[in-house]
Design a protein around this motif. Sequence first.
Motif, PDB file in Angstrom:
ATOM      1  N   ASP A   1      30.093  49.295  46.337  1.00 15.55           N
ATOM      2  CA  ASP A   1      29.592  50.114  45.186  1.00 15.55           C
ATOM      3  C   ASP A   1      30.284  49.512  44.378  1.00 15.55           C
ATOM      4  O   ASP A   1      30.813  50.590  43.355  1.00 15.55           O
TER       5      ASP A   1
ATOM      6  N   ASP B   1      30.551  46.884  42.946  1.00 15.03           N
ATOM      7  CA  ASP B   1      29.544  46.001  41.105  1.00 15.03           C
ATOM      8  C   ASP B   1      28.477  46.057  42.379  1.00 15.03           C
ATOM      9  O   ASP B   1      27.609  46.131  43.785  1.00 15.03           O
ATOM     10  N   PRO B   2      27.298  47.035  41.541  1.00 17.03           N
ATOM     11  CA  PRO B   2      26.218  47.191  41.853  1.00 17.03           C
ATOM     12  C   PRO B   2      25.049  45.884  41.953  1.00 17.03           C
ATOM     13  O   PRO B   2      24.429  46.328  42.276  1.00 17.03           O
ATOM     14  N   ASN B   3      25.763  44.708  41.281  1.00 16.83           N
ATOM     15  CA  ASN B   3      24.598  43.473  41.516  1.00 16.83           C
ATOM     16  C   ASN B   3      25.092  42.843  42.683  1.00 16.83           C
ATOM     17  O   ASN B   3      24.597  42.086  42.962  1.00 16.83           O
ATOM     18  N   ASP B   4      26.501  44.015  43.192  1.00 13.64           N
ATOM     19  CA  ASP B   4      26.517  42.982  44.541  1.00 13.64           C
ATOM     20  C   ASP B   4      25.438  43.055  45.098  1.00 13.64           C
ATOM     21  O   ASP B   4      25.630  44.369  46.295  1.00 13.64           O
ATOM     22  N   LYS B   5      24.050  42.615  46.852  1.00 12.74           N
ATOM     23  CA  LYS B   5      23.553  42.813  47.162  1.00 12.74           C
ATOM     24  C   LYS B   5      23.762  42.615  48.749  1.00 12.74           C
ATOM     25  O   LYS B   5      23.251  43.642  49.519  1.00 12.74           O
TER      26      LYS B   5
ATOM     27  N   LYS C   1      30.975  39.361  51.397  1.00 11.99           N
ATOM     28  CA  LYS C   1      32.019  39.595  50.490  1.00 11.99           C
ATOM     29  C   LYS C   1      33.391  39.646  51.378  1.00 11.99           C
ATOM     30  O   LYS C   1      34.143  39.174  51.827  1.00 11.99           O
TER      31      LYS C   1
END
Length: 407
Positions: free
Chosen positions: A219, A221-225, A230
């Motif tokens: 949570d 980075d909302p763009n990190d799927k 990571k």
Amino acid sequence: MNFIQISIITFTAAILIPLVGFNKYKYSTSQDLINEEDTVITSVKSNNINNTLQVKKRSDGTFIVNGKPFFPIGIYHRSQQSKDWNTTGFKLLQDLRKISAAGFNMMHPQVGGNYKNDIFFFREAQRLGVYILPSFSYEKRLEIVNQYKYQPAILGWDIADDVDHPANQFTPEIISKWHQKIKAIDPNHLTYVSGNNTNRIVPFMNSADTIGFQSYPIDQDPNDKKPLRKNYYTFLSISGEKNQNFNKSIIANLQAFAWENQTPTPNELRNMTYSALINNVKGIMYYSYFTGDTWSLSEQTELWLGLKSIISEVKVLTPIFLEGNLTRLNTQVDDLYCGYWEYKNSVYIALISTSPNKLIKVDLPIYPMNNGYLRPMFSKYPSGMVFTRGSLTGLIKPGDVHVYKLS
């Protein structure tokens, strides 16, 4: 009124102390624990250097405590961020006992706000077998180290947090000087710094005895799927394989809190833990049990129970981490990672999927053996692989971790 029994190694006898009266006790100059009426409750022998931990590092980065290898399983605690300062000492003591009961062997509290409470806390930590790696005011660092360096529970000193964050304006030279000054007055304990950027941390890698690296991807980075992926590459990048001059004593700082509303699930936290382990970290410290009035892990029932289960696994595997020979496989499959340890004629395998949604087919050679008996290490968790003709084969579900013993 509730009572606790305190049985500390340096005490001449066990004592009963009312919990509600913790803050009223104080220490005299002779180190007697006395109450406000100066009635001696019990005598506490003065600490001396013979009781101090001797903490060193092996050439592979493993910690050596009093001559024995040690794998830290720790957790942060930000008690001094509580608005209610009157309960700080009491809460810290309560939480120490819960942390110890959960299986942790190290705790990272804030100290220096109240000498009497700190001493009581250190001695209870010693009784419980929990080592302390404290943080404290930078301005008072030498004073605090001198005050507490003979406490037998002390493992080391956190000399700088977020060391690589530009806003803090730290440089490797500044941190190295702090390290050298502390080691000059206390050569027996470790210095520790932490950071969170795989590029900016590089100049600081050898500025202290050990490096904590923060990985808080859920949570963030909302763009990190693929936050679990990571996390894996975070620890791969600082494992030192590309630079053998890197400090090998890395402690993984793993996310046990919510940035906004979403906490890691127990399965995500387990995934992050094993991703750090197969990248050869030398300890784990979760953030955080308590962060003032904004976060209390004990109130997150599912996550806290899940973390306690993870800790029980890490404790079972600790001898393997300390003395086993780790190999990390190149699976050549996206989101599939594997490492194994050779230890006492057996192979211990950790298989990790960081995929958020794909079932992954596994077919991996485990080189030390051509045949053998494969069994899951922990029956409550996913498994299902088979081992034939030197290969581990099967299917792994999204986000799962499999752990096996091959013998």
